[in-house]
Design an enzyme around this catalytic site. Structure first.
Site, PDB file in Angstrom:
ATOM      1  N   ASP A 244      -9.536  -4.223  -5.575  1.00  0.00           N
ATOM      2  CA  ASP A 244      -8.988  -3.128  -4.776  1.00  0.00           C
ATOM      3  C   ASP A 244      -9.245  -1.801  -5.495  1.00  0.00           C
ATOM      4  O   ASP A 244      -8.994  -1.691  -6.692  1.00  0.00           O
ATOM      5  CB  ASP A 244      -7.489  -3.367  -4.594  1.00  0.00           C
ATOM      6  CG  ASP A 244      -6.804  -2.268  -3.812  1.00  0.00           C
ATOM      7  OD1 ASP A 244      -7.496  -1.394  -3.247  1.00  0.00           O
ATOM      8  OD2 ASP A 244      -5.555  -2.279  -3.763  1.00  0.00           O
TER       9      ASP A 244
ATOM     10  N   HIS B  77      -8.046  -4.931  -0.305  1.00  0.00           N
ATOM     11  CA  HIS B  77      -6.828  -4.158  -0.067  1.00  0.00           C
ATOM     12  C   HIS B  77      -6.369  -4.369   1.372  1.00  0.00           C
ATOM     13  O   HIS B  77      -7.167  -4.358   2.299  1.00  0.00           O
ATOM     14  CB  HIS B  77      -7.115  -2.675  -0.317  1.00  0.00           C
ATOM     15  CG  HIS B  77      -5.934  -1.781  -0.132  1.00  0.00           C
ATOM     16  ND1 HIS B  77      -5.091  -1.464  -1.165  1.00  0.00           N
ATOM     17  CD2 HIS B  77      -5.455  -1.127   0.956  1.00  0.00           C
ATOM     18  CE1 HIS B  77      -4.144  -0.650  -0.723  1.00  0.00           C
ATOM     19  NE2 HIS B  77      -4.350  -0.437   0.564  1.00  0.00           N
TER      20      HIS B  77
ATOM     21  N   SER C  16       0.829  -1.203   0.000  1.00  0.00           N
ATOM     22  CA  SER C  16       0.000   0.000   0.000  1.00  0.00           C
ATOM     23  C   SER C  16       0.868   1.259   0.000  1.00  0.00           C
ATOM     24  O   SER C  16       1.659   1.471  -0.911  1.00  0.00           O
ATOM     25  CB  SER C  16      -0.963  -0.028   1.199  1.00  0.00           C
ATOM     26  OG  SER C  16      -1.925   0.998   1.115  1.00  0.00           O
TER      27      SER C  16
END
Length: 795
Positions: A734, A764, A426
């Protein structure tokens, strides 16, 4: 779970053919019955049919003519458009399964009509909103520059605006997380229940109010509809401080001990505090370059990092090390006779995720312990400063400084750093990409290989097909996406107040709540701020008796099937067509008796007192008031064909309605901005509008988004070529999936060595959700990438 693309033909083609006869069968079951529940069934079935026949040609067009143009590569058929198709496919399968269950169980004496009707209505709402998302996807195709997945700035603003004011409670209620694997769905639902309860608890300052909220939070467990409305309300009001506080909860209290209880045993777990000193580092060409903290925001601040090693290696317990044991449990100090193993040839440099605003390496300690043991190398993870207190470039500068320090002082980490591997997920994926490009610019050693998992590679609040998924994503909704990106970039934002319905109590409604979470404007202050209440000495007793009276009434249940229920406020179809027979009389029920008794007791105690009480799932019902009805996109008498069968379609109903309490009137204020959808979709179609849109954060874009160190996927070709071999792991569903696809497409275009891996059915942030088989398998896949394709025999 792992795949490299998807078929060109939608699996939903067969689903559409199966859907039509099921709709016919269900219509035949309920059209002959005269009850409110049957009427709700019929309206939901008509809505499903109407939306299905309009969304099918769009979906087929996307597959046959458009989706392949945006694939990551000719061999990797994956992009945000295909993600939308996969989402639609999951929803259609869910609808078909529910209809099959209804047909099978309808004649059962224990058939729970209200529950089946409630879920069918939610599924109809989901499909209604999905139709809008596919309409926005069509618009994106015509407003993307040079085949980009991201739209231009102006079009992005309009689409993101419409997505923000769309109703979302249907995605957070009965079928929340339907797009993911069944194993992860209970975890997502549990997180939503906790989020709703946490919000109620933190709003109160007194022990009594907190206790009451904690007791009352059970409604989010037993009532998916109430939970969905509460989550939608929270996400409409929440800002970066709320998400930062909520996601930091596992690192507080006994949560810090969890890695020691469930994680692998490691000999070294130390916290480093790197002083902000200037030092020189040798480049790959033999020159010396000066490394300094160039950020003025955190100048003078120590950089924190964590060292995890499964075994004790030479140098890791050196007295010169600027580190201390974590939680006093560093076993390298406990085991006095522990043998020092030689330094590892490899160092794994890791940056954690958290949207740039939350989490530390502590949240990833269980995973990092396993990786250190399996890879047999030390792991150096940076605890960079978090936004919004430290916006860009603070975190980036700290990570680069920590990497340079690790190269300079590799012996203190138990490694020779002959081979360095970067990994991050991320926001951490963004940081390791930027640090690698900065290292190449400085001429120092670049990593030998990299693994980035669902990276945030395009840091700008822009519309793309995958970011449309944020409308329904339970872990990365639009408000969180906007809060994180704006907090890290330091974008200038302003609150735009929307025109909403005011509470105007009727003279006969003397004791109606002022809370009105279904109609009040969203507060501009943080959701963490305490609610201000004006109460008298008897107000607590008043509120308590009101809740008791309502609660006992709820236990009594409705007396007749035709009586209004607490979920009626969710119905978005008009019910004016339904009228009970004249002989049908509603009898007083135990529900009304207890509710009336509770209110009478409260009135006797405090006849002049009005209190603000927390909403409960037995609250008064709400009615829909039509505001700005769009023109009907279908004629009442028109029949549309789905497959070989047909169902008479109902006309479009009010999709822009809002809910107000009985006895209230709708009014508007000329000082506020009208909350209308800006995008005009085909057939004058309009999605359902949220009842929580009092304010919206307007983002003022700047050229900063094109900075290659803030949006690595937008970096010039020369900088991308400086990166080492790269493994990219993206999640198909995501909202940031198009970030990974864009990065992979750029690398493929310049011929850079990389591999793109797509994970299906997981959200995610799966790396920090190691609580089910599917997420553990995905984490193991990432470990295997590090072990076999990246580390090789260099450990």
């Amino acid at each position: 779970m792992i795949y490299k693309g998807c078929n060109d033909r939608m699996a939903s083609d067969d689903i559409y053919d199966l859907l039509s006869p099921l709709l016919d069968d269900c219509m035949a079951l309920f059209q002959k019955e005269d009850s409110k529940t049957s009427h709700s069934f019929v309206q939901s079935l008509k809505s499903i049919h109407n939306n299905a026949i309009h969304i099918r040609p769009i979906a087929i067009g996307l597959v046959g003519k458009v989706a392949h143009k945006y694939d990551a590569s000719p061999h990797i058929k994956a992009n945000g458009y295909r993600s939308l198709l996969a989402l639609l496919d999951s929803l259609c399968h869910l609808i078909v399964g529910h209809l099959q269950t209804i047909c099978r169980e309808r004649k059962n004496v224990f058939f729970r009509a209200n529950q089946y009707s409630d879920k069918l209505r939610v599924l109809a709402q989901n499909l209604h909103q999905m139709r809008a998302l596919f309409g926005y996807a069509q618009i994106l195709i015509g407003h993307s520059e040079d085949g980009s997945l991201f739209a231009t700035e102006q079009e992005s603003d309009d689409i993101m605006h419409d997505c923000e004011i769309m109703a979302k409670s249907c995605f957070y209620s009965h079928v929340q997380g339907f797009q993911f694997y069944p194993g992860i769905q209970p975890i997502i639902q549990a997180l939503s229940m906790f989020t709703a309860s946490y919000n109620d608890i933190v709003q109160h300052s007194t022990v009594w109010q907190t206790t009451k909220s904690l007791f009352n939070s059970g409604k989010y467990v037993v009532s998916p509809s109430v939970r969905g409305r509460q989550i939608e309300k929270i996400y409409s009001e929440a800002e970066a401080p709320f998400f930062k506080a909520f996601f930091s909860l596992p690192e507080m209290g006994v949560g810090v001990l969890l890695p020691n209880l469930v994680g692998d045993t490691v000999r070294v777990n130390r916290i480093f505090n790197l002083p902000p000193k200037v030092f020189e580092l040798e480049t790959t060409e033999g020159h010396m370059v000066e490394i300094n903290r160039t950020s003025c925001i955190g100048h003078g601040r120590h950089v924190k990092a964590r060292l995890i090693s499964a075994v004790l290696r030479e140098g890791q317990d050196s007295p010169d090390s600027p580190s201390i044991p974590d939680m006093g449990l560093d076993k390298s100090k406990v085991l006095l006779k522990a043998k020092h193993k030689p330094r590892s040839k490899t160092l794994l440099f890791f940056c954690h995720g958290g949207g740039f605003i939350a989490l530390t390496s502590k949240s990833y300690e269980v995973v990092l312990r396993e990786w250190s043991k399996e890879l047999d190398c030390p792991i150096f993870s940076v605890d960079y400063s978090l936004a919004p207190d430290a916006p860009f470039p603070e975190a980036f500068e700290e990570c680069f400084y920590a990497y340079a320090w690790a190269l300079k002082n590799a012996e203190l980490l138990g490694t020779t750093a002959e081979k360095v591997i970067f990994a991050g997920d991320s926001a951490g994926g963004n940081l390791v990409l930027s640090v690698a490009m900065r290292a190449a610019a400085y001429g120092i050693k670049i990593p030998d290989a990299m693994l980035v998992m669902y990276p945030s590679a395009v840091v700008r609040y822009s519309a793309s097909p995958s970011r449309l998924l944020a409308v329904m994503d339970p872990l990365l909704p639009h408000c969180m996406l906007c809060s994180c990106l704006c907090a890290y970039t330091g974008f200038k934002t302003e609150k735009v107040a929307y025109n909403t319905t005011e509470h105007k109590l009727s003279p006969t409604d003397g004791n109606v709540d002022n809370d009105g979470d279904h109609t009040e404007s969203c507060s501009s202050s943080s959701i963490l701020s305490s609610r201000k209440q004006s109460v008298t000495d008897n107000s607590v007793i008043t509120t308590f008796l009101q809740d008791v009276g309502d609660g006992l009434g709820r236990l009594g249940g409705p007396a007749e099937p035709e009586a209004e229920t607490w979920w009626d406020d969710e119905i978005f179809m008009h019910e004016s067509e339904y009228k009970p027979e004249a002989s049908s009389q509603q009898r007083p029920s135990i529900t009304n008796f207890f509710k009336d008794m509770g209110r009478r007791f409260s009135t006797l105690l405090t006849p002049e007192t009005k209190t603000e009480k927390a909403d409960t799932f037995w609250d008064d019902e709400f009615d829909m008031v039509s505001i700005d009805n769009p023109a009907d996109d279908l004629d009442d008498s028109t029949e549309y064909t789905l497959g070989e069968n047909s169902v008479t379609s109902a006309s479009s109903t009010n999709n822009n309605g809002i809910f107000i309490r009985k006895g209230s009137t709708a009014s508007t204020s000329g000082d506020l901005v009208e909350a209308h959808f800006k995008i005009k979709l085909a057939n004058n179609f309009s999605p359902l509008k949220s009842r929580y849109f009092g304010e919206r954060t307007k983002v003022h874009h700047t050229a900063l988004v094109k900075n290659p160190y803030i949006s690595p996927a937008l970096a010039p070709d020369e900088m991308l070529r400086s990166l080492p071999y790269l493994d990219i792991v993206g999640c198909e569903l995501d909202p940031l999936f198009d970030d990974s696809v864009t990065l992979a497409r750029r690398l493929h275009k310049i011929g850079h060595q990389h591999q793109f891996h797509v994970v299906r059915g997981l959200p995610h942030g799966f790396l920090s959700l190691q609580m089910c088989r599917e997420t553990k398998e995905a984490s193991k896949m990432c470990l295997e990438l590090l072990k076999s394709k990246i580390l090789g025999s260099a450990v």
